[in-house]
Motif scaffolding. Structure first.
Motif, mmCIF file in Angstrom:
data_model
loop_
_atom_site.group_PDB
_atom_site.id
_atom_site.type_symbol
_atom_site.label_atom_id
_atom_site.label_comp_id
_atom_site.label_asym_id
_atom_site.label_seq_id
_atom_site.Cartn_x
_atom_site.Cartn_y
_atom_site.Cartn_z
ATOM 1 N N VAL A 166 0.865 -1.185 0.000
ATOM 2 C CA VAL A 166 0.000 0.000 0.000
ATOM 3 C C VAL A 166 0.897 1.229 0.000
ATOM 4 C CG1 VAL A 166 -1.813 1.272 1.198
ATOM 5 C CG2 VAL A 166 -1.791 -1.240 1.263
ATOM 6 N N GLU A 167 0.874 1.977 -1.086
ATOM 7 C CA GLU A 167 1.705 3.172 -1.210
ATOM 8 C C GLU A 167 0.827 4.410 -1.083
ATOM 9 O OE1 GLU A 167 3.884 2.969 -4.851
ATOM 10 O OE2 GLU A 167 4.793 1.021 -4.383
ATOM 11 N N THR A 168 1.256 5.341 -0.276
ATOM 12 C CA THR A 168 0.482 6.565 -0.056
ATOM 13 C C THR A 168 1.186 7.815 -0.573
ATOM 14 O OG1 THR A 168 1.402 6.739 2.177
ATOM 15 C CG2 THR A 168 -0.714 5.607 1.940
ATOM 16 N N THR A 169 2.381 7.663 -1.100
ATOM 17 C CA THR A 169 3.060 8.757 -1.802
ATOM 18 C C THR A 169 3.499 8.219 -3.152
ATOM 19 O OG1 THR A 169 5.209 8.192 -0.817
ATOM 20 C CG2 THR A 169 3.872 9.844 0.327
ATOM 21 N N PHE A 170 3.396 9.046 -4.177
ATOM 22 C CA PHE A 170 3.658 8.559 -5.520
ATOM 23 C C PHE A 170 4.110 9.695 -6.418
ATOM 24 C CE2 PHE A 170 -0.678 9.458 -4.602
ATOM 25 C CZ PHE A 170 -1.119 8.435 -3.774
ATOM 26 N N ASP A 171 4.752 9.324 -7.498
ATOM 27 C CA ASP A 171 5.216 10.257 -8.520
ATOM 28 C C ASP A 171 4.258 10.154 -9.701
ATOM 29 O OD1 ASP A 171 6.505 11.255 -10.887
ATOM 30 O OD2 ASP A 171 8.405 11.260 -9.797
ATOM 31 N N ALA A 172 3.494 11.197 -9.941
ATOM 32 C CA ALA A 172 2.459 11.149 -10.978
ATOM 33 C C ALA A 172 3.044 10.863 -12.353
ATOM 34 C CB ALA A 172 1.673 12.456 -11.000
ATOM 35 N N ARG A 173 4.181 11.443 -12.669
ATOM 36 C CA ARG A 173 4.767 11.221 -13.998
ATOM 37 C C ARG A 173 5.172 9.763 -14.176
ATOM 38 N NH1 ARG A 173 8.401 16.700 -15.166
ATOM 39 N NH2 ARG A 173 6.680 18.173 -14.826
ATOM 40 N N HIS A 174 5.718 9.171 -13.121
ATOM 41 C CA HIS A 174 6.060 7.751 -13.199
ATOM 42 C C HIS A 174 4.810 6.907 -13.386
ATOM 43 C CE1 HIS A 174 7.884 3.878 -12.303
ATOM 44 N NE2 HIS A 174 6.927 3.687 -11.407
ATOM 45 N N GLU A 175 3.738 7.245 -12.657
ATOM 46 C CA GLU A 175 2.500 6.479 -12.762
ATOM 47 C C GLU A 175 1.920 6.561 -14.172
ATOM 48 O OE1 GLU A 175 1.378 4.399 -10.578
ATOM 49 O OE2 GLU A 175 2.968 4.939 -9.178
ATOM 50 N N TRP A 176 1.929 7.759 -14.759
ATOM 51 C CA TRP A 176 1.387 7.893 -16.107
ATOM 52 C C TRP A 176 2.253 7.167 -17.125
ATOM 53 C CZ3 TRP A 176 -3.308 8.402 -16.610
ATOM 54 C CH2 TRP A 176 -4.079 9.286 -15.843
ATOM 55 N N SER A 177 3.559 7.175 -16.930
ATOM 56 C CA SER A 177 4.451 6.432 -17.817
ATOM 57 C C SER A 177 4.147 4.942 -17.746
ATOM 58 C CB SER A 177 5.910 6.705 -17.434
ATOM 59 O OG SER A 177 6.784 5.928 -18.224
ATOM 60 N N LEU A 178 3.895 4.444 -16.531
ATOM 61 C CA LEU A 178 3.553 3.038 -16.346
ATOM 62 C C LEU A 178 2.220 2.707 -17.024
ATOM 63 C CD1 LEU A 178 4.264 0.347 -14.943
ATOM 64 C CD2 LEU A 178 2.990 1.169 -12.940
ATOM 65 N N VAL A 179 1.230 3.575 -16.854
ATOM 66 C CA VAL A 179 -0.082 3.352 -17.466
ATOM 67 C C VAL A 179 0.035 3.329 -18.984
ATOM 68 C CG1 VAL A 179 -2.345 4.412 -17.882
ATOM 69 C CG2 VAL A 179 -1.451 4.252 -15.550
ATOM 70 N N ARG A 180 0.774 4.272 -19.544
ATOM 71 C CA ARG A 180 0.911 4.339 -20.998
ATOM 72 C C ARG A 180 1.639 3.112 -21.538
ATOM 73 N NH1 ARG A 180 -0.021 8.849 -23.795
ATOM 74 N NH2 ARG A 180 1.673 8.401 -25.244
ATOM 75 N N SER A 181 2.554 2.582 -20.759
ATOM 76 C CA SER A 181 3.277 1.391 -21.191
ATOM 77 C C SER A 181 2.413 0.137 -21.081
ATOM 78 C CB SER A 181 4.549 1.227 -20.350
ATOM 79 O OG SER A 181 5.190 0.004 -20.632
ATOM 80 N N ARG A 182 1.721 -0.014 -19.942
ATOM 81 C CA ARG A 182 0.952 -1.228 -19.700
ATOM 82 C C ARG A 182 -0.362 -1.257 -20.481
ATOM 83 N NH1 ARG A 182 1.921 -4.108 -15.028
ATOM 84 N NH2 ARG A 182 0.257 -5.461 -15.849
ATOM 85 N N LEU A 183 -0.957 -0.098 -20.726
ATOM 86 C CA LEU A 183 -2.237 -0.033 -21.424
ATOM 87 C C LEU A 183 -2.073 0.441 -22.863
ATOM 88 C CD1 LEU A 183 -4.574 1.377 -18.625
ATOM 89 C CD2 LEU A 183 -4.053 -1.006 -19.200
ATOM 90 N N LYS A 184 -0.900 0.242 -23.403
ATOM 91 C CA LYS A 184 -0.639 0.619 -24.788
ATOM 92 C C LYS A 184 -1.672 -0.050 -25.689
ATOM 93 C CE LYS A 184 3.120 0.875 -28.151
ATOM 94 N NZ LYS A 184 4.544 0.509 -28.425
ATOM 95 N N GLY A 185 -2.231 0.716 -26.615
ATOM 96 C CA GLY A 185 -3.296 0.211 -27.464
ATOM 97 C C GLY A 185 -4.650 0.772 -27.095
ATOM 98 N N HIS A 186 -4.795 1.298 -25.870
ATOM 99 C CA HIS A 186 -6.029 1.987 -25.497
ATOM 100 C C HIS A 186 -6.048 3.375 -26.138
ATOM 101 C CE1 HIS A 186 -6.288 -1.166 -22.534
ATOM 102 N NE2 HIS A 186 -7.418 -0.696 -22.043
ATOM 103 N N SER A 187 -7.198 3.776 -26.611
ATOM 104 C CA SER A 187 -7.354 5.136 -27.126
ATOM 105 C C SER A 187 -7.567 6.111 -25.980
ATOM 106 C CB SER A 187 -8.548 5.209 -28.080
ATOM 107 O OG SER A 187 -8.311 4.440 -29.240
ATOM 108 N N LEU A 188 -7.220 7.382 -26.234
ATOM 109 C CA LEU A 188 -7.427 8.493 -25.315
ATOM 110 C C LEU A 188 -6.617 8.366 -24.020
ATOM 111 C CD1 LEU A 188 -11.272 9.109 -25.747
ATOM 112 C CD2 LEU A 188 -9.364 9.845 -27.180
#
Length: 348
Positions: A166-188
């Motif tokens: 359970v993480e309560t502090t995070f780096d938004a840019r890292h999170e978005w980079s992870l999302v874009r990598s893992r969900l590649k192929g999703h539109s928008l």
């Protein structure tokens, strides 16, 4: 009539309009906001316009568009997220016409700001909004089901929770980079944000990110901005409520809200499951956190083609389908987004 941008001086009348427009059909909720522009404030330079009757000053409708930089079919583009479509129930006639004229004004403003296309999420049974948008040239390009999960029963054994962080502090840019990598192929998918807005939104609304190995999910809590009061529930739930309350002294049972009761929910999003065995430990950790914070329900938006959909639906109390609509505004954006379309809960 006068169609103009909404301002702080309109807040009380817009709040009253919201109070007079309960949302939903199966479960009807009355929303109380900290102030009406809480959603608009999550965007950089949003469009929020009203239709004001003259000389009475009655606000007959409101519409918003939030500028977002996203990936469309593999290319960066300037999108506009439709939000806060509200109409005044006290208008006795010509409501669709008034909302249509308001929509035309909002669209004209979006074009002037070089927004390439607009998109939005409209509940399947909201025929009025669907009619206005499709009449204007919008197309339904995808459907996302919002599943409401009660928090009364564990999803898995305590032993299965080993390895969940359970993480309560995070780096938004890292999170978005992870999302874009893992969900590649999703539109928008959101494009990288050069400002601090994404970080500010995460710090304000995300109490935790849960991880297990390479799987993860995020929790969104908007309760500081909204209170949801129950107006009505389906008859079969209303009839079952006394029995559920009696049995809850013996065994955990779902909480069935009563009319007038205020409920609290968390939204789960960016569910990225690397291994099927990770799903329920992540959900159970979210459930335990919700119980500690006196949260009544967990809500997650899932595409029916998602591998986790069947398991999540089997645990859901309600399923609310929302259509994703898309309408091009600029030349070169006639091709619709390819499904699945990413749902960005930051703007709920």
């Amino acid at each position: 009539m006068t169609i103009r941008p909404a301002g702080p001086e309109d807040n009380d009348r817009l709040q009253a309009l919201e109070q007079d427009a309960p949302q939903g059909s199966a479960v009807r909720l009355l929303t109380e906001r900290r102030h009406f522009s809480v959603r608009a404030d999550r965007f950089q330079d949003p469009i929020l316009m009203i239709d004001e009757a003259q000389p009475s000053g009655m606000i007959r409708g409101v519409m918003g568009i939030g500028p977002v930089r996203v990936t469309l079919n593999g290319q960066p583009a300037n999108g506009g997220l439709l939000f806060d479509w509200r109409s005044n129930s006290k208008v006795n006639s010509g409501l669709d016409r008034h909302m249509y004229h308001l929509w035309q004004a909002v669209k004209k403003e979006a074009i002037s700001r070089r927004i390439d296309f607009v998109f939005g999420h409209v509940k399947e049974d909201n025929q009025r909004s669907l009619h206005i948008l499709t009449r204007s040239g919008a197309r339904i390009v995808d459907t996302i089901d919002f599943l409401t999960l009660p928090v009364h029963r564990a999803y898995c054994s305590k032993r299965s929770l080993v390895g969940v962080k359970v993480e309560t502090t995070f780096d938004a840019r890292h999170e978005w980079s992870l999302v874009r990598s893992r969900l590649k192929g999703h539109s928008l998918l959101p494009e990288p944000d050069p400002t601090q807005r994404s970080q500010q939104l995460m710090d304000q609304y995300v109490p935790a990110v849960l991880r297990r190995s390479a799987s993860s999910l995020k929790i969104l809590d908007t309760s500081a901005d909204y209170r949801h009061q129950v107006i009505s529930i389906p008859a079969h739930y209303r009839m079952a409520a006394p029995l559920f309350r009696t049995l809850s002294a013996i065994t955990p049972m779902p909480h069935v809200p009563s009319p007038g009761e205020t409920i609290r929910e968390w939204y789960l999003y960016d569910l990225m499951v690397d291994h099927p065995d990770d799903l329920f430990p992540l959900l159970e950790t979210a459930r335990q956190l919700a119980v500690r914070r006196q949260v009544d329900y967990l809500i997650i938006g899932v595409h029916p083609a998602d591998p986790t959909y069947r398991l999540l639906k089997s645990r859901a109390w309600l399923k609310l389908p929302y259509h994703v609509l898309y309408m091009p505004l600029a030349p070169g954006f006639q091709d619709v987004p390819e499904a699945p379309v990413y749902f960005d809960v930051r703007y709920l």
